[in-house]
Design a protein around this motif. Sequence first.
Motif, PDB file in Angstrom:
ATOM      1  N   VAL A  54       0.839  -1.203   0.000  1.00 48.13           N
ATOM      2  CA  VAL A  54       0.000   0.000   0.000  1.00 48.13           C
ATOM      3  C   VAL A  54       0.874   1.252   0.000  1.00 48.13           C
ATOM      4  CG1 VAL A  54      -1.723   1.320   1.300  1.00 48.13           C
ATOM      5  CG2 VAL A  54      -1.934  -1.167   1.127  1.00 48.13           C
ATOM      6  N   GLY A  55       1.932   1.234   0.796  1.00 51.61           N
ATOM      7  CA  GLY A  55       2.839   2.378   0.835  1.00 51.61           C
ATOM      8  C   GLY A  55       3.530   2.616  -0.496  1.00 51.61           C
ATOM      9  N   ILE A  56       3.944   1.539  -1.159  1.00 47.32           N
ATOM     10  CA  ILE A  56       4.586   1.670  -2.470  1.00 47.32           C
ATOM     11  C   ILE A  56       3.602   2.257  -3.475  1.00 47.32           C
ATOM     12  CG2 ILE A  56       5.572   0.384  -4.403  1.00 47.32           C
ATOM     13  CD1 ILE A  56       6.748  -1.566  -2.369  1.00 47.32           C
ATOM     14  N   ALA A  57       2.346   1.784  -3.426  1.00 50.83           N
ATOM     15  CA  ALA A  57       1.327   2.322  -4.331  1.00 50.83           C
ATOM     16  C   ALA A  57       1.120   3.813  -4.086  1.00 50.83           C
ATOM     17  CB  ALA A  57       0.019   1.560  -4.148  1.00 50.83           C
ATOM     18  N   GLY A  58       1.049   4.208  -2.812  1.00 51.40           N
ATOM     19  CA  GLY A  58       0.870   5.621  -2.482  1.00 51.40           C
ATOM     20  C   GLY A  58       2.032   6.474  -2.963  1.00 51.40           C
ATOM     21  N   ALA A  59       3.270   5.970  -2.772  1.00 56.92           N
ATOM     22  CA  ALA A  59       4.451   6.710  -3.221  1.00 56.92           C
ATOM     23  C   ALA A  59       4.473   6.829  -4.745  1.00 56.92           C
ATOM     24  CB  ALA A  59       5.719   6.027  -2.725  1.00 56.92           C
ATOM     25  N   THR A  84      -6.487  11.165  -5.602  1.00 56.49           N
ATOM     26  CA  THR A  84      -7.446  10.327  -4.884  1.00 56.49           C
ATOM     27  C   THR A  84      -6.856   8.963  -4.551  1.00 56.49           C
ATOM     28  OG1 THR A  84      -8.413   9.699  -7.015  1.00 56.49           O
ATOM     29  CG2 THR A  84      -9.477  11.482  -5.817  1.00 56.49           C
ATOM     30  N   GLY A  85      -5.984   8.453  -5.418  1.00 55.23           N
ATOM     31  CA  GLY A  85      -5.305   7.198  -5.102  1.00 55.23           C
ATOM     32  C   GLY A  85      -4.428   7.334  -3.871  1.00 55.23           C
ATOM     33  N   THR A  86      -3.729   8.464  -3.762  1.00 57.23           N
ATOM     34  CA  THR A  86      -2.918   8.726  -2.565  1.00 57.23           C
ATOM     35  C   THR A  86      -3.804   8.852  -1.335  1.00 57.23           C
ATOM     36  OG1 THR A  86      -1.332   9.909  -3.952  1.00 57.23           O
ATOM     37  CG2 THR A  86      -1.159  10.248  -1.589  1.00 57.23           C
ATOM     38  N   PHE A  87      -4.976   9.500  -1.483  1.00 51.49           N
ATOM     39  CA  PHE A  87      -5.921   9.604  -0.362  1.00 51.49           C
ATOM     40  C   PHE A  87      -6.333   8.223   0.143  1.00 51.49           C
ATOM     41  CE2 PHE A  87      -7.870  14.021  -1.529  1.00 51.49           C
ATOM     42  CZ  PHE A  87      -6.703  14.627  -1.112  1.00 51.49           C
ATOM     43  N   VAL A  88      -6.646   7.321  -0.779  1.00 48.33           N
ATOM     44  CA  VAL A  88      -7.073   5.966  -0.395  1.00 48.33           C
ATOM     45  C   VAL A  88      -5.964   5.262   0.386  1.00 48.33           C
ATOM     46  CG1 VAL A  88      -7.647   3.673  -1.298  1.00 48.33           C
ATOM     47  CG2 VAL A  88      -8.729   5.703  -2.276  1.00 48.33           C
ATOM     48  N   CYS A  89      -4.737   5.322  -0.113  1.00 49.31           N
ATOM     49  CA  CYS A  89      -3.607   4.674   0.575  1.00 49.31           C
ATOM     50  C   CYS A  89      -3.395   5.269   1.959  1.00 49.31           C
ATOM     51  CB  CYS A  89      -2.338   4.817  -0.266  1.00 49.31           C
ATOM     52  SG  CYS A  89      -2.395   3.943  -1.852  1.00 49.31           S
ATOM     53  N   THR A  90      -3.517   6.594   2.076  1.00 52.98           N
ATOM     54  CA  THR A  90      -3.334   7.255   3.370  1.00 52.98           C
ATOM     55  C   THR A  90      -4.389   6.804   4.372  1.00 52.98           C
ATOM     56  OG1 THR A  90      -2.339   9.193   2.319  1.00 52.98           O
ATOM     57  CG2 THR A  90      -3.218   9.488   4.537  1.00 52.98           C
ATOM     58  N   SER A  91      -5.645   6.711   3.951  1.00 48.02           N
ATOM     59  CA  SER A  91      -6.705   6.281   4.866  1.00 48.02           C
ATOM     60  C   SER A  91      -6.478   4.856   5.352  1.00 48.02           C
ATOM     61  CB  SER A  91      -8.075   6.393   4.179  1.00 48.02           C
ATOM     62  OG  SER A  91      -8.409   7.739   3.943  1.00 48.02           O
ATOM     63  N   ASP A 144     -13.005   8.572   0.085  1.00 47.65           N
ATOM     64  CA  ASP A 144     -11.852   8.547  -0.826  1.00 47.65           C
ATOM     65  C   ASP A 144     -12.098   7.605  -2.002  1.00 47.65           C
ATOM     66  OD1 ASP A 144     -10.538  10.311   0.842  1.00 47.65           O
ATOM     67  OD2 ASP A 144      -9.467   8.744   1.940  1.00 47.65           O
ATOM     68  N   VAL A 145     -12.702   6.451  -1.716  1.00 49.51           N
ATOM     69  CA  VAL A 145     -12.976   5.478  -2.782  1.00 49.51           C
ATOM     70  C   VAL A 145     -13.994   6.047  -3.775  1.00 49.51           C
ATOM     71  CG1 VAL A 145     -14.034   3.241  -3.278  1.00 49.51           C
ATOM     72  CG2 VAL A 145     -12.329   3.429  -1.464  1.00 49.51           C
ATOM     73  N   LEU A 146     -14.992   6.784  -3.281  1.00 53.27           N
ATOM     74  CA  LEU A 146     -15.958   7.419  -4.176  1.00 53.27           C
ATOM     75  C   LEU A 146     -15.262   8.412  -5.113  1.00 53.27           C
ATOM     76  CD1 LEU A 146     -19.014   8.085  -1.815  1.00 53.27           C
ATOM     77  CD2 LEU A 146     -18.938   6.545  -3.790  1.00 53.27           C
ATOM     78  N   TYR A 147     -14.377   9.221  -4.545  1.00 51.71           N
ATOM     79  CA  TYR A 147     -13.621  10.170  -5.369  1.00 51.71           C
ATOM     80  C   TYR A 147     -12.749   9.420  -6.386  1.00 51.71           C
ATOM     81  CZ  TYR A 147     -14.790  14.256  -2.498  1.00 51.71           C
ATOM     82  OH  TYR A 147     -15.443  15.276  -1.864  1.00 51.71           O
ATOM     83  N   PHE A 148     -12.085   8.371  -5.919  1.00 61.10           N
ATOM     84  CA  PHE A 148     -11.201   7.599  -6.799  1.00 61.10           C
ATOM     85  C   PHE A 148     -11.993   6.936  -7.924  1.00 61.10           C
ATOM     86  CE2 PHE A 148      -8.777   3.679  -7.823  1.00 61.10           C
ATOM     87  CZ  PHE A 148      -7.607   4.268  -8.250  1.00 61.10           C
ATOM     88  N   ALA A 149     -13.150   6.338  -7.565  1.00 59.35           N
ATOM     89  CA  ALA A 149     -13.985   5.676  -8.573  1.00 59.35           C
ATOM     90  C   ALA A 149     -14.498   6.674  -9.610  1.00 59.35           C
ATOM     91  CB  ALA A 149     -15.151   4.961  -7.893  1.00 59.35           C
ATOM     92  N   ALA A 150     -14.863   7.876  -9.146  1.00 61.49           N
ATOM     93  CA  ALA A 150     -15.331   8.902 -10.080  1.00 61.49           C
ATOM     94  C   ALA A 150     -14.223   9.295 -11.054  1.00 61.49           C
ATOM     95  CB  ALA A 150     -15.822  10.121  -9.311  1.00 61.49           C
ATOM     96  N   ASN A 151     -13.004   9.324 -10.565  1.00 62.06           N
ATOM     97  CA  ASN A 151     -11.884   9.672 -11.442  1.00 62.06           C
ATOM     98  C   ASN A 151     -11.513   8.551 -12.395  1.00 62.06           C
ATOM     99  OD1 ASN A 151     -10.372  12.431 -10.907  1.00 62.06           O
ATOM    100  ND2 ASN A 151     -11.199  11.766  -8.943  1.00 62.06           N
ATOM    101  N   LEU A 152     -11.835   7.307 -12.024  1.00 60.41           N
ATOM    102  CA  LEU A 152     -11.572   6.196 -12.939  1.00 60.41           C
ATOM    103  C   LEU A 152     -12.359   6.356 -14.233  1.00 60.41           C
ATOM    104  CD1 LEU A 152     -11.459   3.039 -10.619  1.00 60.41           C
ATOM    105  CD2 LEU A 152      -9.565   4.051 -11.905  1.00 60.41           C
ATOM    106  N   LEU A 153     -13.514   7.027 -14.145  1.00 58.98           N
ATOM    107  CA  LEU A 153     -14.313   7.257 -15.343  1.00 58.98           C
ATOM    108  C   LEU A 153     -13.587   8.158 -16.336  1.00 58.98           C
ATOM    109  CD1 LEU A 153     -17.800   7.860 -13.647  1.00 58.98           C
ATOM    110  CD2 LEU A 153     -16.959   5.744 -14.698  1.00 58.98           C
ATOM    111  N   LYS A 154     -12.589   8.891 -15.839  1.00 57.12           N
ATOM    112  CA  LYS A 154     -11.877   9.836 -16.707  1.00 57.12           C
ATOM    113  C   LYS A 154     -10.603   9.232 -17.308  1.00 57.12           C
ATOM    114  CE  LYS A 154     -11.487  13.105 -13.589  1.00 57.12           C
ATOM    115  NZ  LYS A 154     -11.233  14.417 -12.968  1.00 57.12           N
TER     116      LYS A 154
END
Length: 634
Positions: free
Chosen positions: A119-124, A386-393, A422-432
């Motif tokens: 998770v930390g590697i993904a966030g970085a 938003t991906g960084t937000f998810v990892c931080t949470s 955070d997941v809602l924000y991330f999922a919304a951005n996946l649409l883009k």
Amino acid sequence: MPAPVPHLELTLSHPAARPASLAAIIGVLGIVYGDIGTSPLYAMRASLLLFAADGITPFEILGILSLIFWSLIIVVTVKYVGFILRADNRGEGGIMALTALAQNAMPPGSRSRRLVMLVGIAGASLFFSDGMVTPAISVLSAVEGLKVVSPAMEPAVIPVSLAVLIGLFLVQYRGTGSMGAIFGPITAFWFLVLALLGLAQIVQNPQVLSALSPHHALAFATEYRIAAFVSLGAVVLAVTGGEALYADMGHFGAKPIRFAWMFIVLPALVLNYFGQGALLLADPAALESPFFLLAPEVLRLPLVLLATAATIIASQAMISGAFSVARQAIQLGLLPRMTVRHTSETEQGQIYLPQVNFMLLFGVIILVLEFRSSDALAAAYGLAVTGTFVCTSLLAGVVFWRRFGWPLWLALPVFGLFLLIDVLYFAANLLKVPEGGYFPLLLGIALFTLMRTWRRGRELLFARFRQDSLPLKSFLARLPQSRTLRVPGIAVFMTSQADFVPGALLHNLKHNKVLHQRVLFVTVLNEDIPRVEDRREVTELAPDIHRIILRYGFLESPNLPKELEALRDIGIPFEPMQASYFLGRETVVAAAVPKMPRWRQWLFTLMSRNAQPATEFFRIPSDRVVELGVRVAI
């Protein structure tokens, strides 16, 4: 390099508890809040563009405005200021510091510990993606104000943006010290301008203040449903830069960061966003550029210049953050060694990594030329943040549960709520993703693969060394009977395995058949803490033979000759001009039964070849080094 699990204290003392002095608050404004402070340039416009085809309505304006306001409250004020800032790793913050905290809360060698590291590697990885997109979208959005001043200036937007960005990256080698003195005052003035511009419009249309009520956000979500969900991908742009509150905690402490947010930054942002909302209620056509149209026509060109300065500062903060995260990743064994230059004689945190700098510059130029506008770049921006937000949470939930001792019935709903948002924000951005979100996603996957490959390759390399090496105790026991010729001088053998004989020593004995009069076995360990207080551990193994273990935190850079010269303070003679440093240079080859796929082994070999030489990384004089090659099969 593997390291033992350190004793880790979780405390709010150290820098995190420094008082909120005026100088600290001004510094916080310039470094911490530059990114989120420039979000009003594009967040409101990007959020409403989805509804602009048939004209925006007051219902849509108030709904989006309410979503932005409550995002600032929940994500930044409650999550980061209220909770995340409490998780300091001996005064330091950031995704890697949080990963180290969460890792050390797990049993050594457990699957959960490895999962935390992933998770930390993904966030970085996503942080580095953010580090490319932030300068591009920030500077573009500011320079686009030229189109508002005069449509004839539109062709100059891309060249001016590229010139500003290239100039910013090319002066990085000078360090931020000279520029930092003016960052704070400029950003403070920027927030004052934000507040005044917004307040002037709110006074004319006070009905916009009804958006403070969450019922507007709820009614908007209920009415539009799918469209409201899609709009979250742009609304989240208002909180980009929120992660900087935690990442820069080690520089200023938590108190100045909290004070500046609650009493300066948040009020200024809210006033400006509501001012843009009031302007749009009065004139929906102002969606063309709601931020710059807040200002009277005579002040728009000065506002463009001020906005450009503010975005340069925001970009500088992100670039400096990328340098820091890269060094932390190197020290934690996630990236190969890279050149780290200290740009200040007094501030250890001011560093410059040429490879990282030019990688960021290359990515930023591609982004500007490919997307060509801040609206288009908005699609690429949100996914990394938003991906960084998810990892931080996720990591913070582990820390509060396992380190702070929160009961699971409390930690789960609190951080589960943050994670859901955070997941809602991330999922919304996946649409883009088709519109541009593919860029940070692909870059993040590439960086994740690089870090995982390097970490796995080093683990296999060390395991092979332990398997093939001779135990140090056995070697020392045989040494008196071996009749090995001892020659004058000091031999320093670098070894990653403190209990085994370095391969360089065995090769030296095999080919030269001599051993120096004094021998130092030096092992450098990287700890999962920011800084190490008790750095040296010295053990006398035999007459004139010592084992030295040096420990460094992930915010420190090794300086081997300096540490060895300090041995004289404890009675071990060390003359730099009599010392020879013996290093092993490994050539990785495929084993009969490879433990990594061929493509991954090729990637690891490529990274090894391009890593900074150990002589430069450990600051060893090049004319005192003897390198002995060895082939290692993994």
